[in-house]
Design an enzyme around this catalytic site. Sequence first.
Site, PDB file in Angstrom:
ATOM      1  N   GLU A 118      74.776 112.729  64.089  1.00 29.59           N
ATOM      2  CA  GLU A 118      73.652 112.858  63.174  1.00 29.59           C
ATOM      3  C   GLU A 118      72.564 112.569  63.326  1.00 29.59           C
ATOM      4  O   GLU A 118      72.796 111.006  63.973  1.00 29.59           O
ATOM      5  CB  GLU A 118      74.582 112.687  61.920  1.00 29.59           C
ATOM      6  CG  GLU A 118      75.685 113.638  61.426  1.00 29.59           C
ATOM      7  CD  GLU A 118      76.386 113.240  59.881  1.00 29.59           C
ATOM      8  OE1 GLU A 118      75.583 112.402  59.696  1.00 29.59           O
ATOM      9  OE2 GLU A 118      77.150 113.432  60.010  1.00 29.59           O
ATOM     10  N   LYS A 151      69.905 110.464  62.130  1.00 31.26           N
ATOM     11  CA  LYS A 151      69.441 109.659  61.943  1.00 31.26           C
ATOM     12  C   LYS A 151      68.592 109.202  61.046  1.00 31.26           C
ATOM     13  O   LYS A 151      66.633 108.383  61.740  1.00 31.26           O
ATOM     14  CB  LYS A 151      69.192 107.515  62.589  1.00 31.26           C
ATOM     15  CG  LYS A 151      69.582 106.397  61.959  1.00 31.26           C
ATOM     16  CD  LYS A 151      69.940 105.217  62.716  1.00 31.26           C
ATOM     17  CE  LYS A 151      70.418 103.816  61.490  1.00 31.26           C
ATOM     18  NZ  LYS A 151      69.388 104.095  60.504  1.00 31.26           N
ATOM     19  N   GLU A 163      71.130 110.375  52.513  1.00 31.69           N
ATOM     20  CA  GLU A 163      69.874 109.537  53.129  1.00 31.69           C
ATOM     21  C   GLU A 163      68.053 110.360  52.130  1.00 31.69           C
ATOM     22  O   GLU A 163      67.961 111.755  52.095  1.00 31.69           O
ATOM     23  CB  GLU A 163      69.513 109.430  54.150  1.00 31.69           C
ATOM     24  CG  GLU A 163      68.411 109.018  54.597  1.00 31.69           C
ATOM     25  CD  GLU A 163      68.238 106.947  54.508  1.00 31.69           C
ATOM     26  OE1 GLU A 163      69.325 106.410  54.057  1.00 31.69           O
ATOM     27  OE2 GLU A 163      67.557 106.508  55.351  1.00 31.69           O
ATOM     28  N   LYS A 199      75.109 103.211  64.733  1.00 32.32           N
ATOM     29  CA  LYS A 199      73.895 103.474  64.681  1.00 32.32           C
ATOM     30  C   LYS A 199      73.598 103.079  66.373  1.00 32.32           C
ATOM     31  O   LYS A 199      73.685 102.632  66.623  1.00 32.32           O
ATOM     32  CB  LYS A 199      73.414 103.014  63.991  1.00 32.32           C
ATOM     33  CG  LYS A 199      73.282 101.677  63.382  1.00 32.32           C
ATOM     34  CD  LYS A 199      72.771 101.272  62.598  1.00 32.32           C
ATOM     35  CE  LYS A 199      72.333  99.566  62.235  1.00 32.32           C
ATOM     36  NZ  LYS A 199      72.236  98.677  61.155  1.00 32.32           N
TER      37      LYS A 199
HETATM   38  P1  AMP Z   1      70.527 101.081  59.316  1.00 35.37           P
HETATM   39  O1  AMP Z   1      70.065 100.569  58.002  1.00 35.37           O
HETATM   40  O2  AMP Z   1      69.899 100.715  59.774  1.00 35.37           O
HETATM   41  O3  AMP Z   1      71.652  99.689  59.086  1.00 35.37           O
HETATM   42  O4  AMP Z   1      71.422 101.462  59.475  1.00 35.37           O
HETATM   43  C1  AMP Z   1      72.516 102.638  58.373  1.00 35.37           C
HETATM   44  C2  AMP Z   1      71.097 103.740  57.081  1.00 35.37           C
HETATM   45  O5  AMP Z   1      71.105 104.351  58.251  1.00 35.37           O
HETATM   46  C3  AMP Z   1      72.553 104.198  56.616  1.00 35.37           C
HETATM   47  O6  AMP Z   1      72.569 103.285  55.639  1.00 35.37           O
HETATM   48  C4  AMP Z   1      71.571 105.670  55.213  1.00 35.37           C
HETATM   49  O7  AMP Z   1      70.587 104.864  55.014  1.00 35.37           O
HETATM   50  C5  AMP Z   1      71.014 105.514  57.134  1.00 35.37           C
HETATM   51  N1  AMP Z   1      71.180 107.176  57.356  1.00 35.37           N
HETATM   52  C6  AMP Z   1      70.334 108.145  57.701  1.00 35.37           C
HETATM   53  N2  AMP Z   1      70.679 109.083  58.144  1.00 35.37           N
HETATM   54  C7  AMP Z   1      72.397 108.471  58.578  1.00 35.37           C
HETATM   55  C8  AMP Z   1      73.183 109.699  58.158  1.00 35.37           C
HETATM   56  N3  AMP Z   1      72.899 110.391  58.595  1.00 35.37           N
HETATM   57  N4  AMP Z   1      74.786 108.839  58.242  1.00 35.37           N
HETATM   58  C9  AMP Z   1      74.245 107.816  57.722  1.00 35.37           C
HETATM   59  N5  AMP Z   1      73.863 107.494  56.869  1.00 35.37           N
HETATM   60  C10 AMP Z   1      72.143 107.716  57.451  1.00 35.37           C
END
Ligand code: AMP
Length: 586
Positions: A270, A272, A322, A445
Amino acid sequence: MKYLALVGVYEQLEGTTKRLEKTFYLSEFLKTVPPEEIDTVMLLVQGRVFPDWDERKIGMAARLLLKSINIASGVDTAEIEKEWKKTGDLGQTAENIIGKKKQATLFTSELTVAKVFANLQKQAIIEGTGTVNKKVKLIAELLTSAKPKEAKYIIRTVLEYLRVGLGAGTMRDAITWAFFGKDMEFKYDQAENKLEVQDREKYNSYIDAVQEAIDIANDFAIVAKKATKGLQGLKELSLEPGKPVKVMLYQKAKNLSEAFETVGKPAAFEYKYDGFRLQIHKKNKKIWLFTRRLDDVTKQFPDVVKFVEENVAGDSFIIDSEAAGYDSSTAKYTAFQNISQRIRRKYDIATMAKKFPVELDVFDVIYYNGENLIKKPFSERRKIVEHIVTPVELKIKPAVQLITEDETTAEAFYQKSLEAGNEGVMVKNLGGVYKPGSRVGYGVKLKPTMDTLEVVIVGAEYGEGKRSAWLASFIVAIRDPDTDELLEIGRVGTGIKEKAEEGVSFGQLTEMLKPLIIKEEGKIVWVKPSIVIEVDYEEIQASPTYKSGYALRFPRFVKLREDRGVGEISTLEEIEMLYDMQRGRG
Ligand code: AMP
């Protein structure tokens, strides 16, 4: 139940750093608590009077507490302050002052857990004129009846600075030991600090049952209370729209093949999106928006509420998404910093919504029309998302997704996501359950840049010369997930601006930190850990200087993370992993 009994446990917990020993002390204590008081006690043990999901906080400034101590002890504020300078800890100061004062006299009445809880909660709730005075008096009333040690913990609780080192895992285990101990045959040998378990499988099944209840209720107090009625009691807990759930977190993957290795093939890829997380609830036509730190931001985003009202089908649900900012003239995604201002904003809401529009990308659903979907596989939850969300351009849509097992196809999708202005991709296990608050391997991620860290400001130092009115250097910490202890990792002074127009300024940070000060030592202040910032750095070094054992080389402030709480900052494990990755590379 007497407050003094609780104070006894605080002392035991503070006296050891061993997790098993903490679990033992807490569980033995919980067995002695009358069932009707278990929830109150569980909250106070965490230094709280409201559960995790409740936005209300105890919060009272250290300066006001001086007045409460003054009223209760009759000792001059100036003298209390002198003692405070000496001990550096207002709780300890209260203990010393109350101790001196009361040496020969009898205590007026014995404090109960119920009385302490009632006054602390009242103090947090009251509003309106004369509030400050009333708050001061409510605490003074407690201190007047308090024994010296009790005074110490009352003050620390009000300061939200209990520091008994109880991590979430310890609390879960203590509840399990206390209420299911007799069913699972295990022995804790305190002298050896060893746990002997007869039947590991059985033991783990109880731990899992309690964990599951915690995931659903997001409230240790309620879980402990239900646990007094056995497994059946735990089953009574259910998800409830309006009550935020901890969000699932994702691990990092170094590259595509590692991502596939972790989540398996085929996997869901997906976009991000680079925005902030919104957990959205609906029940009885009412909609709530919660950030990942579970703050209710419904009022700040009337635009999002409207998209959800109009384009998500269902009477009741909890969806995960998001909110990504975009530029209305170019329709391109914009930096997180622009929209993040909207999170704390209390006025000019409509103007802000126009100026910084967001698009909602829905990527999960955990509750739908009365059904808890936490244990359903991700592929099924995603189908529901696609079924209930009507896509409307630049307003709301299911997150862009591609299911593949082919590395070339995945790589192309990753590049496409980056070209569209996203941060990277999320890679998800199609069969994965939703695990609240946990960073399990059901999703990872993947992003191209060296990762920044999220750290919390625990202290700061006033600057020199023209910066002398500002806090100009910030002491930052990461978190030990086992104990929830904060561990310092460096000092940040660059990346912050002189003037507010250009970004986040020293003046702004100083204003934010001032109400949080709990201790002053010359030019250095120590603050209640609350403000989370993202920092960049050149390298992580092993270092004896800081408690974490690591130091950041050339740390630089990147942005404020209003959407994150202290519970979600970078952990020691992450630092260790990044440190190892660095060495591997070198
Ligand atoms: P990080 O903040 O770097 O730990 O990355 C995870 C965060 O990415 C999640 O907490 C979401 O806020 C964001 N995010 C953006 N797109 C997605 C997606 N398709 N699925 C899950 N999380 C997402």
